[in-house]
Write an enzyme that holds these catalytic residues in place. Structure first.
Site, PDB file in Angstrom:
ATOM      1  N   LYS A   1       0.137 -12.885   9.038  1.00  0.00           N
ATOM      2  CA  LYS A   1      -0.234 -11.705   8.249  1.00  0.00           C
ATOM      3  C   LYS A   1       0.266 -11.989   6.828  1.00  0.00           C
ATOM      4  CE  LYS A   1       0.883  -6.724   7.850  1.00  0.00           C
ATOM      5  NZ  LYS A   1       1.469  -5.550   8.527  1.00  0.00           N
TER       6      LYS A   1
ATOM      7  N   GLU B   1       0.531  -5.185   3.313  1.00  0.00           N
ATOM      8  CA  GLU B   1       1.629  -4.239   3.543  1.00  0.00           C
ATOM      9  C   GLU B   1       2.982  -4.883   3.228  1.00  0.00           C
ATOM     10  OE1 GLU B   1       0.785  -2.878   7.582  1.00  0.00           O
ATOM     11  OE2 GLU B   1      -0.587  -1.380   6.767  1.00  0.00           O
TER      12      GLU B   1
ATOM     13  N   ARG C   1      -4.936 -13.281   9.657  1.00  0.00           N
ATOM     14  CA  ARG C   1      -5.456 -11.907   9.763  1.00  0.00           C
ATOM     15  C   ARG C   1      -6.194 -11.474   8.491  1.00  0.00           C
ATOM     16  NH1 ARG C   1      -1.640  -7.744  10.802  1.00  0.00           N
ATOM     17  NH2 ARG C   1      -2.782  -6.663  12.432  1.00  0.00           N
TER      18      ARG C   1
ATOM     19  N   ARG D   1     -10.287   1.508   0.476  1.00  0.00           N
ATOM     20  CA  ARG D   1      -9.583   0.617   1.406  1.00  0.00           C
ATOM     21  C   ARG D   1     -10.547  -0.019   2.406  1.00  0.00           C
ATOM     22  NH1 ARG D   1      -4.341   2.140   5.219  1.00  0.00           N
ATOM     23  NH2 ARG D   1      -4.860   0.710   6.907  1.00  0.00           N
TER      24      ARG D   1
ATOM     25  N   LYS E   1      -9.746  -6.868  12.465  1.00  0.00           N
ATOM     26  CA  LYS E   1      -9.615  -5.623  13.231  1.00  0.00           C
ATOM     27  C   LYS E   1     -10.994  -5.037  13.525  1.00  0.00           C
ATOM     28  CE  LYS E   1      -4.962  -4.165  11.981  1.00  0.00           C
ATOM     29  NZ  LYS E   1      -4.040  -3.091  11.586  1.00  0.00           N
TER      30      LYS E   1
ATOM     31  N   ASP F   1      -7.992   1.127  10.283  1.00  0.00           N
ATOM     32  CA  ASP F   1      -6.826   0.739  11.075  1.00  0.00           C
ATOM     33  C   ASP F   1      -6.837   1.416  12.450  1.00  0.00           C
ATOM     34  OD1 ASP F   1      -4.474  -0.429  11.752  1.00  0.00           O
ATOM     35  OD2 ASP F   1      -3.200   0.838  10.515  1.00  0.00           O
TER      36      ASP F   1
ATOM     37  N   GLU G   1      -1.356   3.338  19.084  1.00  0.00           N
ATOM     38  CA  GLU G   1      -0.748   3.873  17.860  1.00  0.00           C
ATOM     39  C   GLU G   1      -1.417   5.170  17.391  1.00  0.00           C
ATOM     40  OE1 GLU G   1      -0.628   1.086  14.629  1.00  0.00           O
ATOM     41  OE2 GLU G   1       0.182   2.555  13.219  1.00  0.00           O
TER      42      GLU G   1
HETATM   43  C1  GCV Z   1       2.382  -4.547  12.379  1.00  0.00           C
HETATM   44  C2  GCV Z   1      -0.782  -0.665  10.766  1.00  0.00           C
HETATM   45  C3  GCV Z   1       0.444  -0.336  11.554  1.00  0.00           C
HETATM   46  C4  GCV Z   1       1.574  -1.314  11.237  1.00  0.00           C
HETATM   47  C5  GCV Z   1       1.054  -2.722  11.547  1.00  0.00           C
HETATM   48  C6  GCV Z   1      -0.180  -2.975  10.710  1.00  0.00           C
HETATM   49  C7  GCV Z   1      -0.807  -4.330  10.988  1.00  0.00           C
HETATM   50  O1  GCV Z   1      -0.581  -0.438   9.409  1.00  0.00           O
HETATM   51  O2  GCV Z   1       0.846   0.983  11.296  1.00  0.00           O
HETATM   52  O3  GCV Z   1       2.682  -0.998  12.030  1.00  0.00           O
HETATM   53  O4  GCV Z   1       2.032  -3.698  11.305  1.00  0.00           O
HETATM   54  O5  GCV Z   1      -1.146  -1.996  10.993  1.00  0.00           O
HETATM   55  O6  GCV Z   1      -1.748  -4.367  11.768  1.00  0.00           O
HETATM   56  O7  GCV Z   1      -0.351  -5.311  10.436  1.00  0.00           O
END
Ligand code: GCV
Length: 668
Positions: free
Chosen positions: A279, A283, A316, A333, A357, A362, A390
């Site tokens: 990754k 973030e 990713r 986004r 994804k 998300d 989640e």
């Molecule tokens: C592992 C979302 C989740 C994060 C996660 C991120 C990702 O933002 O809330 O916890 O991080 O996705 O897929 O990298």
């Protein structure tokens, strides 16, 4: 770490009908000789066959109460595991036939025998007949992977079933539970795992280095005996953090050299490792952008280092600006991954796969399918799904994810031959795992169906959701017809109910910031994460059309593009994702947007009440512990779905002051 654990769908409760027990009375194989003859077989070929035999003996004992005798060779055995030349079956396929009370599993490679063994055991355990069976099974996808978001301190990011069973106090753990986990994975057809969080934390940065060599070797070897390959997440900044270099610039020769040496040393000690998942620039994670480089530069650098050892890089595409200004309506986004990766189609090395994804935001309960599927035509790809719930109830609400995954995999991208459905575009799947050290592995017992179902669907995406649900119920809960029907109804209704009482019409993200559990309509509205609904007293939704909006709808092909661009053609369930409309806008269903919100929120709660009643009806028909645990979770869901209903309905009533046509109670 908790040291009690259950066997999930491998509990093999005793069968009352023992008609076919003779088939399990003895087992034999020719694999030993074949493995010795074949120089290409890996060192763990014998382990796989050994585990197949072990599992058959265990099942014979538990399902039928008999001892299965191990024979030398196959001639005397009632259950025969035969390795033979047959490249039609590939590395993992098998056939199963029964004739004259002899059950024969044939495969070209040992993994096929292991999968074949689990296949017959699970058929028997479900109460299905093996007499006369003639079956050929070859997995549809080569890479059927789980991603663990486990941290070295034992916590799990977005984990809802306890702590990690891979890590504790900075160390990698290997024990009997690890072995049982690999048994579960193999039985569901899962053949790869990434053991640590994509947000690489603390000690895990050293997973690529000496401190972890010995343990990682042991883990990869244990996993290989169950046909599972282990991968790790690597930190893009490792040359700085571990190597003491001043830069991690992927085009800097000293950095490339560092990765080559590090990977060579790692593989010398851990030769069975599958490769890295990364990754980057997402973030807060380090990545190539810091050096003015692109993602192909970053991924290819690691690909180059992994190539000599046969490893792969999974990179990713979850890359977006999480420092957005909510006032700026031009930044979307949803476009980010497409805009970042599409220009690099064809620029990645052969051993690099992009992990995308399922949707552009998300893992929301409803999103359109990611526009990179079908668009990328010269890049290897994986579909990333989230088994961990989640945004779908955090394993406190029941949510059977298989129907949603099927919709995604079967989605027609309209991008032309070979790229039509998502399942055709990808080489495999990566599912964010929903497991932890809770005794039942998945927190909510019914979430076990998602883990099992994920594996089954990766193996064979044409299985129906109902069939997968029924298989799992018969293995994990009960073989009693009425109870099977009741639980199946719970599973199949659960996604409909959840979608109804949470965020409406594809708008998503009306959740409590950070922990993402429970309603908070404006929780993310003025935040930096780029997930907005922009509701005011007249309108709601985001205009993502090309003519007047962010242009995101134009990233699709053919009829998808036409549908999404045009408010009159857009499917109701995605309306607010693509369009900004007045509350009085009439949906294809004939309801206005506002009335739809009210109706679905009342109805969703009624559905949950119904699911609860259905569960009560299976008392004494499923294991008592499971009954109790699930009842408690459903009680919470009943309460919590009301919280969702009332917060959402009240928000829109206050916003619009338009009453519910049904005159139902909406709080002021
Ligand atoms: C592992 C979302 C989740 C994060 C996660 C991120 C990702 O933002 O809330 O916890 O991080 O996705 O897929 O990298």
């Amino acid at each position: 770490m908790k040291n009690i654990w259950e066997q999930a769908w491998l509990s093999y409760p005793e069968l009352s009908d023992k008609t076919e027990q003779e088939l399990f009375s003895s087992v034999g194989t020719n694999a030993g000789e074949r493995i010795e003859e074949d120089k290409n077989m890996t060192g763990h070929a014998n382990d796989m066959v050994g585990h197949a035999m072990e599992e058959i003996c265990l099942a014979a004992e538990k399902l039928y109460g008999i001892t299965c005798e191990k024979k030398d060779g196959t001639e005397e055995a009632s259950l025969r595991l035969i390795l033979e030349e047959n490249d039609n079956l590939g590395e993992e396929g098998f056939t199963v036939t029964e004739a004259g009370k002899i059950l024969t599993i044939r495969a070209w490679k040992p993994a096929g025998l292991l999968y074949g063994a689990f296949y017959v055991i699970l058929c028997a355990a479900r109460g299905e007949r093996l007499t006369g069976i003639e079956k050929k099974e070859v997995p549809c996808k080569k890479l059927r992977m789980l991603n663990h978001w486990d941290n070295p301190d034992g916590s799990i990011e977005r984990g809802y079933s306890g702590n990690s069973f891979f890590f504790e106090e900075g160390k990698l753990i290997i024990n009997d539970r690890t072995k049982d986990y690999f048994r579960l994975l193999a039985s569901a057809g899962i053949n790869a795992i990434v053991i640590n969080n994509v947000n690489v934390k603390a000690e895990c940065i050293s997973l690529i280095a000496e401190p972890f060599y010995a343990k990682l070797k042991e883990l990869t070897e244990l996993a290989a005996g169950y046909a599972v390959k282990v991968y790790i997440c690597a930190d893009f900044a490792a040359p700085i953090v571990l190597g003491g270099l001043e830069t991690a610039d992927p085009l800097e020769p000293v950095v490339r050299e560092w990765w080559k040496k590090t990977v060579a040393a790692l593989y010398e000690h851990v030769p069975l490792l599958g490769g890295f998942l990364v990754k980057a620039d997402s973030e807060g994670r380090p990545g190539p952008f810091a050096y003015g480089r692109n993602h192909a530069d970053g991924a290819n650098m690691l690909g180059e280092a992994l190539e000599p050892v046969g490893g792969i890089v999974i990179w990713r595409c979850f890359v977006y600006n999480c420092e957005q200004d909510w006032r700026d309506q031009t930044v979307d986004r949803a476009r980010a991954a497409y805009d970042n990766f599409m220009p690099m189609d064809g620029a990645f090395r052969d051993n690099v796969l992009l992990q995308i994804k399922n949707g552009p935001i998300d893992f929301q309960v409803r999103e359109p399918v990611h526009p990179l599927f079908g668009s990328l035509k010269s890049t290897r790809q994986l579909l990333e799904l989230q088994i961990a719930q989640e945004y779908t109830g955090q394993q406190r609400h029941v949510f059977f994810l298989v129907p949603m995954w099927k919709e995604i995999m079967d989605f027609h991208t309209c991008a032309g031959k070979d790229f039509d459905t998502v399942k055709e575009c990808v080489e495999g799947m990566a599912g964010v795992s929903n497991t932890g050290d809770d005794p039942n592995w998945t927190g909510h017992d019914l979430a076990g169906a998602n883990l099992y179902g994920y594996g089954r669907l990766c193996w064979n995406p044409s299985l129906s959701a109902e069939q997968i649900a029924e298989e799992w119920i018969r293995l994990a809960l009960t073989r009693e017809t009425e109870a099977v029907g009741a639980v199946k109804e719970i599973l199949m209704t659960s996604p409909v109910a959840y979608e109804e009482y949470t965020a409406p019409l594809g708008v998503g993200f009306m959740v409590t910031p950070h922990d993402h559990y429970g309603p908070s309509v404006d929780g993310y509205e003025y935040d930096r994460w780029g997930t907005y609904h922009r509701a005011n007293h007249e309108k709601i939704g985001i205009d993502r059309t090309t003519a007047t909006g962010t242009g995101y709808a134009g990233l699709y092909f053919g009829e998808n593009k036409e549908k999404y661009e045009d408010v009159s053609l857009c499917p109701d369930e995605l309306l607010l994702f693509f369009h900004r409309v007045p509350y009085s806008h009439v949906l294809h269903s004939g309801e206005t947007v506002l009335q739809h919100i009210y109706n679905t929120h009342f109805h969703g709660v009624e559905l949950v009440d119904h699911l609860y009643e259905l569960w009560l009806s299976v008392e004494n028909k499923v294991p008592e512990e499971i009954f109790k645990r699930t009842k408690e979770r459903l009680e919470h869901q009943k309460m919590h779905s009301r919280e969702w209903r009332d917060q959402i309905n009240t928000y829109f009533w206050r916003m619009t002051m338009i009453p519910d046509e049904g005159g139902r109670k909406i709080y002021e």
